[in-house]
Design a protein around this motif. Structure first.
Motif, PDB file in Angstrom:
ATOM      1  N   THR A   1       0.801  -1.230   0.000  1.00 39.77           N
ATOM      2  CA  THR A   1       0.000   0.000   0.000  1.00 39.77           C
ATOM      3  C   THR A   1       0.831   1.277   0.000  1.00 39.77           C
ATOM      4  OG1 THR A   1      -0.150  -0.015   2.427  1.00 39.77           O
ATOM      5  CG2 THR A   1      -1.878  -1.167   1.205  1.00 39.77           C
ATOM      6  N   VAL A   2       2.135   1.158   0.182  1.00 44.40           N
ATOM      7  CA  VAL A   2       2.970   2.355   0.207  1.00 44.40           C
ATOM      8  C   VAL A   2       2.999   2.994  -1.173  1.00 44.40           C
ATOM      9  CG1 VAL A   2       5.144   1.162  -0.339  1.00 44.40           C
ATOM     10  CG2 VAL A   2       5.186   3.292   0.981  1.00 44.40           C
ATOM     11  N   SER A   3       3.080   4.324  -1.185  1.00 43.38           N
ATOM     12  CA  SER A   3       3.100   5.071  -2.444  1.00 43.38           C
ATOM     13  C   SER A   3       3.971   6.296  -2.274  1.00 43.38           C
ATOM     14  CB  SER A   3       1.677   5.482  -2.831  1.00 43.38           C
ATOM     15  OG  SER A   3       1.695   6.489  -3.824  1.00 43.38           O
ATOM     16  N   ARG A   4       4.623   6.684  -3.357  1.00 44.89           N
ATOM     17  CA  ARG A   4       5.483   7.867  -3.285  1.00 44.89           C
ATOM     18  C   ARG A   4       4.671   9.156  -3.157  1.00 44.89           C
ATOM     19  NH1 ARG A   4       9.395   7.449  -7.578  1.00 44.89           N
ATOM     20  NH2 ARG A   4       8.749   5.317  -7.983  1.00 44.89           N
ATOM     21  N   GLU A   5       3.340   9.073  -3.329  1.00 45.42           N
ATOM     22  CA  GLU A   5       2.486  10.270  -3.196  1.00 45.42           C
ATOM     23  C   GLU A   5       2.026  10.512  -1.757  1.00 45.42           C
ATOM     24  OE1 GLU A   5       1.865   8.063  -5.868  1.00 45.42           O
ATOM     25  OE2 GLU A   5       3.028   9.428  -7.145  1.00 45.42           O
ATOM     26  N   LEU A   6       2.215   9.547  -0.878  1.00 46.34           N
ATOM     27  CA  LEU A   6       1.794   9.735   0.516  1.00 46.34           C
ATOM     28  C   LEU A   6       2.618  10.847   1.164  1.00 46.34           C
ATOM     29  CD1 LEU A   6       1.516   5.998   1.647  1.00 46.34           C
ATOM     30  CD2 LEU A   6      -0.380   7.613   1.422  1.00 46.34           C
ATOM     31  N   PRO A   7       1.973  11.746   1.918  1.00 47.14           N
ATOM     32  CA  PRO A   7       2.710  12.861   2.531  1.00 47.14           C
ATOM     33  C   PRO A   7       3.908  12.421   3.368  1.00 47.14           C
ATOM     34  CG  PRO A   7       0.360  13.252   2.694  1.00 47.14           C
ATOM     35  CD  PRO A   7       0.513  11.860   2.147  1.00 47.14           C
ATOM     36  N   VAL A   8       3.751  11.358   4.183  1.00 45.06           N
ATOM     37  CA  VAL A   8       4.862  10.919   5.024  1.00 45.06           C
ATOM     38  C   VAL A   8       5.997  10.373   4.161  1.00 45.06           C
ATOM     39  CG1 VAL A   8       3.953   8.569   5.378  1.00 45.06           C
ATOM     40  CG2 VAL A   8       5.493   9.579   7.064  1.00 45.06           C
TER      41      VAL A   8
ATOM     42  N   GLY B   1       7.986  13.151   2.694  1.00 43.48           N
ATOM     43  CA  GLY B   1       8.923  13.663   3.695  1.00 43.48           C
ATOM     44  C   GLY B   1      10.153  12.783   3.829  1.00 43.48           C
ATOM     45  N   TRP B   2       9.969  11.466   3.769  1.00 38.59           N
ATOM     46  CA  TRP B   2      11.104  10.553   3.862  1.00 38.59           C
ATOM     47  C   TRP B   2      12.029  10.704   2.646  1.00 38.59           C
ATOM     48  CZ3 TRP B   2       7.581   5.851   5.333  1.00 38.59           C
ATOM     49  CH2 TRP B   2       7.280   5.921   6.708  1.00 38.59           C
ATOM     50  N   ILE B   3      11.424  10.828   1.475  1.00 38.23           N
ATOM     51  CA  ILE B   3      12.228  11.000   0.256  1.00 38.23           C
ATOM     52  C   ILE B   3      13.052  12.282   0.363  1.00 38.23           C
ATOM     53  CG2 ILE B   3      12.125  11.447  -2.230  1.00 38.23           C
ATOM     54  CD1 ILE B   3       9.572   9.685  -2.280  1.00 38.23           C
ATOM     55  N   GLN B   4      12.429  13.345   0.843  1.00 35.68           N
ATOM     56  CA  GLN B   4      13.141  14.620   0.990  1.00 35.68           C
ATOM     57  C   GLN B   4      14.251  14.512   2.030  1.00 35.68           C
ATOM     58  OE1 GLN B   4       9.809  17.170   1.915  1.00 35.68           O
ATOM     59  NE2 GLN B   4       9.400  17.647  -0.247  1.00 35.68           N
ATOM     60  N   THR B   5      14.020  13.709   3.076  1.00 34.17           N
ATOM     61  CA  THR B   5      15.051  13.490   4.098  1.00 34.17           C
ATOM     62  C   THR B   5      16.267  12.800   3.496  1.00 34.17           C
ATOM     63  OG1 THR B   5      13.408  13.371   5.870  1.00 34.17           O
ATOM     64  CG2 THR B   5      15.559  12.374   6.298  1.00 34.17           C
ATOM     65  N   ILE B   6      16.036  11.754   2.699  1.00 40.20           N
ATOM     66  CA  ILE B   6      17.143  11.040   2.048  1.00 40.20           C
ATOM     67  C   ILE B   6      17.867  11.967   1.076  1.00 40.20           C
ATOM     68  CG2 ILE B   6      17.762   9.095   0.564  1.00 40.20           C
ATOM     69  CD1 ILE B   6      15.311   7.612   1.738  1.00 40.20           C
TER      70      ILE B   6
ATOM     71  N   GLY C   1      14.211   3.213  -2.810  1.00 46.19           N
ATOM     72  CA  GLY C   1      14.122   3.194  -4.265  1.00 46.19           C
ATOM     73  C   GLY C   1      13.490   4.446  -4.826  1.00 46.19           C
ATOM     74  N   TYR C   2      12.422   4.925  -4.182  1.00 40.69           N
ATOM     75  CA  TYR C   2      11.807   6.182  -4.617  1.00 40.69           C
ATOM     76  C   TYR C   2      12.826   7.322  -4.576  1.00 40.69           C
ATOM     77  CZ  TYR C   2       7.189   3.982  -3.734  1.00 40.69           C
ATOM     78  OH  TYR C   2       6.079   3.167  -3.736  1.00 40.69           O
ATOM     79  N   ALA C   3      13.590   7.370  -3.482  1.00 41.68           N
ATOM     80  CA  ALA C   3      14.573   8.449  -3.335  1.00 41.68           C
ATOM     81  C   ALA C   3      15.689   8.322  -4.374  1.00 41.68           C
ATOM     82  CB  ALA C   3      15.157   8.439  -1.924  1.00 41.68           C
ATOM     83  N   LEU C   4      16.143   7.099  -4.614  1.00 40.87           N
ATOM     84  CA  LEU C   4      17.221   6.910  -5.588  1.00 40.87           C
ATOM     85  C   LEU C   4      16.789   7.331  -6.984  1.00 40.87           C
ATOM     86  CD1 LEU C   4      18.773   3.477  -4.487  1.00 40.87           C
ATOM     87  CD2 LEU C   4      19.568   5.788  -3.964  1.00 40.87           C
ATOM     88  N   ASP C   5      15.505   7.181  -7.297  1.00 38.94           N
ATOM     89  CA  ASP C   5      15.006   7.637  -8.598  1.00 38.94           C
ATOM     90  C   ASP C   5      15.254   9.129  -8.799  1.00 38.94           C
ATOM     91  OD1 ASP C   5      14.111   5.129  -9.280  1.00 38.94           O
ATOM     92  OD2 ASP C   5      12.017   5.494  -8.712  1.00 38.94           O
TER      93      ASP C   5
ATOM     94  N   LEU D   1      17.033  -5.501  -5.329  1.00 44.99           N
ATOM     95  CA  LEU D   1      17.495  -4.752  -6.503  1.00 44.99           C
ATOM     96  C   LEU D   1      16.320  -4.113  -7.241  1.00 44.99           C
ATOM     97  CD1 LEU D   1      20.168  -7.271  -7.831  1.00 44.99           C
ATOM     98  CD2 LEU D   1      20.633  -4.950  -7.035  1.00 44.99           C
ATOM     99  N   GLU D   2      15.212  -4.840  -7.335  1.00 38.76           N
ATOM    100  CA  GLU D   2      14.025  -4.307  -8.009  1.00 38.76           C
ATOM    101  C   GLU D   2      13.401  -3.176  -7.216  1.00 38.76           C
ATOM    102  OE1 GLU D   2      11.635  -7.767  -8.374  1.00 38.76           O
ATOM    103  OE2 GLU D   2      12.887  -8.679  -9.945  1.00 38.76           O
ATOM    104  N   ARG D   3      13.268  -3.359  -5.911  1.00 36.80           N
ATOM    105  CA  ARG D   3      12.651  -2.313  -5.085  1.00 36.80           C
ATOM    106  C   ARG D   3      13.446  -1.022  -5.119  1.00 36.80           C
ATOM    107  NH1 ARG D   3      11.539  -6.103   0.220  1.00 36.80           N
ATOM    108  NH2 ARG D   3       9.454  -6.883  -0.360  1.00 36.80           N
ATOM    109  N   MET D   4      14.769  -1.142  -5.050  1.00 34.18           N
ATOM    110  CA  MET D   4      15.611   0.057  -4.986  1.00 34.18           C
ATOM    111  C   MET D   4      16.040   0.540  -6.373  1.00 34.18           C
ATOM    112  SD  MET D   4      17.847  -0.510  -1.514  1.00 34.18           S
ATOM    113  CE  MET D   4      18.596  -2.075  -1.938  1.00 34.18           C
TER     114      MET D   4
END
Length: 410
Positions: free
Chosen positions: A49-56, A59-64, A92-96, A149-152
């Motif tokens: 259920t996790v998504s890169r559009e979720l507000p939290v 925030g995590w992506i911005q932290t990384i 993986g979202y952040a590495l993108d 590897l796929e996730r990240m």
């Protein structure tokens, strides 16, 4: 906040599988999931259920991004166990957003090459369901690395680490299944190096020795230890109980050094013990250790010194530890850690002792407080004897007793 980049220090000159340099502090990525959320948290979600559009998650992506691009913390340590896949997915979202596309003009974008980052993950521990939590089989180990590897969405992993091997049903399964699978992952180019991480140092030592004997070579390039290089437990460097070729007994750090196994450490705050707010309810420390940490916290507060900051500085100061991993859940925590690490910018870790390094990094008040905390006669930890740590092997035995009981009921 000074916004300086975290200093880099030399790590591996002899072992070419490992990076030559590491940041003094690395980003522990368990925070980027609901892994440690409180029961009343609204941030509970799964890898499905996790998504890169979720507000939290934003925030995590911005932290990384902030840690890597602004503060120079270019080592990320994650695991399938953290959030049961969520942490790796968020990384993986952040590495993108951080990694450049091959062939692109990096001068026109603020992105990094894959070789500029160190990305480590683990195998062996996976699901919340106790019946599915551990799997050290060859097949699942291979599939886990593929999934990571796929996730990240990265072409390779720098160090794949065997996670909490004290929970393996036997060392035999590690030697016959898990380690051969890890070696195959390395052969395929999915991993540059292999690592081992767990709490009991004696278990790590036994696995390292038996693996070297079984495969007639040093299998593991790196050992990641946690909670053994801090103010209440310095056994990584002080406990002489590991037989080696060089001496009848050795410290675990000494054994690793002469075996060409590089050391990293994690949990300088001892999973919350060395904080003013105290540890979470699930913390395995004995009551007397928790009480001693409360006493240390009150003493630091009375002296106007932040216990957590002092604990981090102490852990960062040892010249034998290439990098110390610390969980940082937001940009503020990244800046606190990076500012503390920046105090070591002029230190030559290759030539100076820990005492000399601490003299340069601590204020006069911090030195005085640390001296009293470490006092073996009157300090808060002086009377702990064996209770300065907890029994990792016992925790594993208790887990498998629970598993056996559940299987019998079903």
């Amino acid at each position: 906040m000074c916004n300086n980049k975290v200093p880099q220090r030399s790590y591996s000159e002899k072992n070419t599988n490992l990076p030559k340099q590491l940041p003094l502090v690395g980003l522990g990525c368990s925070s980027f999931s609901s892994f440690f959320s409180s029961e009343d948290s609204d941030d509970e979600f799964t890898v499905e259920t996790v998504s890169r559009e979720l507000p939290v998650v934003i925030g995590w992506i911005q932290t990384i991004q902030h840690a890597v691009l602004n503060r120079g913390i270019n080592l990320l340590d994650t695991a399938p166990w953290y959030g049961h896949g969520v942490s790796e997915t968020v990384v993986g979202y952040a590495l993108d957003t951080i990694l450049s596309d091959e062939g692109c003009d990096q001068a026109q974008q603020r992105k990094l090459a894959r070789s500029d980052l160190i990305i480590n993950t683990k195998v062996g521990r996976y699901e919340a369901d106790v019946l599915k939590q551990f799997d050290f089989s060859y097949e699942i180990t291979i599939k886990s690395v593929q999934r990571s590897l796929e996730r990240m969405n990265c072409s390779y992993i720098d160090v794949i680490q065997l996670h909490d091997p004290e929970f393996a049903p036997s060392i035999s399964i590690l030697l016959k299944e898990t380690i051969p699978a890890l070696l195959e992952c390395k052969r395929r180019g999915w991993a540059r190096a292999l690592g081992l991480t767990g709490y009991p140092l004696d278990v790590q030592h036994e696995i390292l020795v038996k693996a070297a004997s079984e495969f007639n070579t040093i299998v593991f390039d790196q050992s990641l230890v946690y909670c053994h290089n801090n103010i209440h437990d310095n056994s990584l460097f002080s406990e002489y109980c590991f037989p080696s070729e060089r001496a009848a007994t050795d410290t675990f750090a000494g054994f690793c050094q002469h075996s060409n196994i590089n050391l990293m450490a994690a949990a300088p705050l001892s999973m919350g013990l060395l904080t003013h707010s105290g540890p979470p309810a699930w913390h395995p420390a004995p009551t007397v250790l928790k009480e001693a940490c409360v006493k240390a916290s009150k003493f630091c507060a009375s002296e106007g010194v932040n216990l957590s900051s002092l604990a981090i500085l102490y852990s960062l100061s040892h010249p034998s530890i290439g990098c110390t991993l610390l969980g940082m859940k937001d940009e503020k925590e990244v800046d606190v850690a990076a500012d503390l690490a920046s105090r070591f910018s002029t230190v030559n870790f290759d030539k100076e002792s820990q005492d000399s390094i601490l003299d340069q990094a601590l204020t006069r008040k911090e030195k005085d407080v640390l001296e009293k905390l470490l006092d073996k006669t009157d300090g808060p930890f002086a009377q702990l004897k064996e209770d300065y740590r907890w029994d990792g092997r016992k925790a594993a035995r208790t887990f498998w007793e629970l598993v056996d009981g559940m299987k019998q009921k079903s």
